[in-house]
Design a protein around this motif. Structure first.
Motif, PDB file in Angstrom:
ATOM      1  N   MET A   6       0.819  -1.191   0.000  1.00  0.00           N
ATOM      2  CA  MET A   6       0.000   0.000   0.000  1.00  0.00           C
ATOM      3  C   MET A   6       0.868   1.263   0.000  1.00  0.00           C
ATOM      4  O   MET A   6       0.549   2.220  -0.685  1.00  0.00           O
ATOM      5  N   LYS A   7       1.963   1.227   0.784  1.00  0.00           N
ATOM      6  CA  LYS A   7       2.868   2.382   0.817  1.00  0.00           C
ATOM      7  C   LYS A   7       3.523   2.590  -0.547  1.00  0.00           C
ATOM      8  O   LYS A   7       3.696   3.726  -0.991  1.00  0.00           O
ATOM      9  N   ALA A   8       3.886   1.502  -1.203  1.00  0.00           N
ATOM     10  CA  ALA A   8       4.507   1.608  -2.521  1.00  0.00           C
ATOM     11  C   ALA A   8       3.520   2.183  -3.536  1.00  0.00           C
ATOM     12  O   ALA A   8       3.889   2.992  -4.392  1.00  0.00           O
ATOM     13  N   PHE A   9       2.263   1.769  -3.437  1.00  0.00           N
ATOM     14  CA  PHE A   9       1.243   2.301  -4.338  1.00  0.00           C
ATOM     15  C   PHE A   9       1.020   3.794  -4.101  1.00  0.00           C
ATOM     16  O   PHE A   9       0.895   4.572  -5.050  1.00  0.00           O
ATOM     17  N   ALA A  10       0.989   4.204  -2.836  1.00  0.00           N
ATOM     18  CA  ALA A  10       0.825   5.628  -2.524  1.00  0.00           C
ATOM     19  C   ALA A  10       2.017   6.430  -3.043  1.00  0.00           C
ATOM     20  O   ALA A  10       1.845   7.518  -3.605  1.00  0.00           O
ATOM     21  N   PHE A  11       3.225   5.902  -2.875  1.00  0.00           N
ATOM     22  CA  PHE A  11       4.418   6.577  -3.379  1.00  0.00           C
ATOM     23  C   PHE A  11       4.379   6.660  -4.902  1.00  0.00           C
ATOM     24  O   PHE A  11       4.690   7.704  -5.487  1.00  0.00           O
ATOM     25  N   LEU A  12       4.004   5.579  -5.555  1.00  0.00           N
ATOM     26  CA  LEU A  12       3.922   5.543  -7.013  1.00  0.00           C
ATOM     27  C   LEU A  12       2.892   6.549  -7.526  1.00  0.00           C
ATOM     28  O   LEU A  12       3.145   7.279  -8.488  1.00  0.00           O
ATOM     29  N   THR A  13       1.750   6.621  -6.873  1.00  0.00           N
ATOM     30  CA  THR A  13       0.701   7.553  -7.289  1.00  0.00           C
ATOM     31  C   THR A  13       1.150   9.000  -7.110  1.00  0.00           C
ATOM     32  O   THR A  13       0.966   9.820  -8.013  1.00  0.00           O
ATOM     33  N   SER A  14       1.759   9.310  -5.988  1.00  0.00           N
ATOM     34  CA  SER A  14       2.202  10.689  -5.760  1.00  0.00           C
ATOM     35  C   SER A  14       3.333  11.066  -6.707  1.00  0.00           C
ATOM     36  O   SER A  14       3.379  12.188  -7.214  1.00  0.00           O
ATOM     37  N   ALA A  15       4.235  10.136  -6.986  1.00  0.00           N
ATOM     38  CA  ALA A  15       5.325  10.411  -7.923  1.00  0.00           C
ATOM     39  C   ALA A  15       4.789  10.607  -9.336  1.00  0.00           C
ATOM     40  O   ALA A  15       5.266  11.466 -10.087  1.00  0.00           O
ATOM     41  N   PHE A  16       3.789   9.831  -9.711  1.00  0.00           N
ATOM     42  CA  PHE A  16       3.185   9.973 -11.035  1.00  0.00           C
ATOM     43  C   PHE A  16       2.519  11.337 -11.190  1.00  0.00           C
ATOM     44  O   PHE A  16       2.711  12.022 -12.207  1.00  0.00           O
ATOM     45  N   ILE A  17       1.768  11.759 -10.192  1.00  0.00           N
ATOM     46  CA  ILE A  17       1.082  13.049 -10.256  1.00  0.00           C
ATOM     47  C   ILE A  17       2.091  14.191 -10.287  1.00  0.00           C
ATOM     48  O   ILE A  17       1.952  15.143 -11.062  1.00  0.00           O
ATOM     49  N   ALA A  18       3.126  14.102  -9.464  1.00  0.00           N
ATOM     50  CA  ALA A  18       4.155  15.145  -9.448  1.00  0.00           C
ATOM     51  C   ALA A  18       4.908  15.180 -10.775  1.00  0.00           C
ATOM     52  O   ALA A  18       5.197  16.258 -11.313  1.00  0.00           O
ATOM     53  N   GLY A  19       5.226  14.033 -11.318  1.00  0.00           N
ATOM     54  CA  GLY A  19       5.916  13.972 -12.608  1.00  0.00           C
ATOM     55  C   GLY A  19       5.075  14.507 -13.739  1.00  0.00           C
ATOM     56  O   GLY A  19       5.566  15.211 -14.634  1.00  0.00           O
ATOM     57  N   LEU A  20       3.798  14.193 -13.719  1.00  0.00           N
ATOM     58  CA  LEU A  20       2.883  14.699 -14.742  1.00  0.00           C
ATOM     59  C   LEU A  20       2.767  16.222 -14.659  1.00  0.00           C
ATOM     60  O   LEU A  20       2.824  16.913 -15.683  1.00  0.00           O
ATOM     61  N   GLY A  21       2.655  16.736 -13.441  1.00  0.00           N
ATOM     62  CA  GLY A  21       2.608  18.187 -13.268  1.00  0.00           C
ATOM     63  C   GLY A  21       3.891  18.851 -13.735  1.00  0.00           C
ATOM     64  O   GLY A  21       3.873  19.897 -14.391  1.00  0.00           O
ATOM     65  N   GLY A  22       5.039  18.251 -13.420  1.00  0.00           N
ATOM     66  CA  GLY A  22       6.314  18.783 -13.867  1.00  0.00           C
ATOM     67  C   GLY A  22       6.452  18.761 -15.379  1.00  0.00           C
ATOM     68  O   GLY A  22       6.979  19.695 -15.988  1.00  0.00           O
ATOM     69  N   ALA A  23       5.992  17.692 -15.992  1.00  0.00           N
ATOM     70  CA  ALA A  23       6.049  17.601 -17.458  1.00  0.00           C
ATOM     71  C   ALA A  23       5.190  18.674 -18.113  1.00  0.00           C
ATOM     72  O   ALA A  23       5.615  19.308 -19.093  1.00  0.00           O
ATOM     73  N   PHE A  24       4.006  18.888 -17.585  1.00  0.00           N
ATOM     74  CA  PHE A  24       3.141  19.942 -18.129  1.00  0.00           C
ATOM     75  C   PHE A  24       3.763  21.321 -17.932  1.00  0.00           C
ATOM     76  O   PHE A  24       3.685  22.172 -18.815  1.00  0.00           O
ATOM     77  N   TYR A  25       4.401  21.546 -16.794  1.00  0.00           N
ATOM     78  CA  TYR A  25       5.009  22.849 -16.524  1.00  0.00           C
ATOM     79  C   TYR A  25       6.203  23.106 -17.440  1.00  0.00           C
ATOM     80  O   TYR A  25       6.372  24.205 -17.958  1.00  0.00           O
ATOM     81  N   VAL A  26       7.032  22.096 -17.678  1.00  0.00           N
ATOM     82  CA  VAL A  26       8.175  22.256 -18.582  1.00  0.00           C
ATOM     83  C   VAL A  26       7.671  22.488 -20.005  1.00  0.00           C
ATOM     84  O   VAL A  26       8.228  23.299 -20.743  1.00  0.00           O
ATOM     85  N   HIS A  27       6.613  21.808 -20.386  1.00  0.00           N
ATOM     86  CA  HIS A  27       6.035  22.047 -21.707  1.00  0.00           C
ATOM     87  C   HIS A  27       5.513  23.477 -21.817  1.00  0.00           C
ATOM     88  O   HIS A  27       5.683  24.125 -22.849  1.00  0.00           O
TER      89      HIS A  27
END
Length: 115
Positions: A1-22
């Motif tokens: 469960m902790k790994a899933f929460a970490f994966l989800t938060s990292a995915f959302i942060a990465g997606l936000g970062g990708a949109f911001y760099v774009h």
């Protein structure tokens, strides 16, 4: 469960970062680690609600909308003062964020109105 929460938060942060760099058009440390930008992220997370996933998104939408709404009314740097004052007052009187405020409003409506 902790790994899933970490994966989800990292995915959302990465997606936000990708949109911001774009949005910026290039990748540069000065643009990504600007103190104003980091402050805006922290304020958006606090105002939206730090204990939810949707809270920081709502906080960012509210803060961006507020800043752009104030642009024609206060075209100079005064709008940042009003922007900060509204953010400070909202956080002082609603420390759990806009999500908690919306949840209480929906609960009141379900119970039978705003009276």
């Amino acid at each position: 469960m902790k790994a899933f929460a970490f994966l989800t938060s990292a995915f959302i942060a990465g997606l936000g970062g990708a949109f911001y760099v774009h949005y910026l058009g290039s990748l540069a440390p000065r643009a990504l680690f600007d103190i104003n930008f980091l402050f805006t992220i922290i304020v958006a997370a606090l105002l939206g609600g730090t204990s939810t996933i949707i809270g920081p998104m709502i906080g960012a939408f509210f803060m961006t909308f507020l800043l752009e709404y104030l642009r024609p009314v206060l075209p100079g740097a005064e709008r940042y003062f009003v922007y900060g004052a509204i953010a400070l007052l909202l956080y002082m009187y609603q420390p759990k964020g806009l999500v908690e405020l919306a949840q209480r409003g929906f609960q009141r409506l379900r119970k039978g109105g705003l009276t």
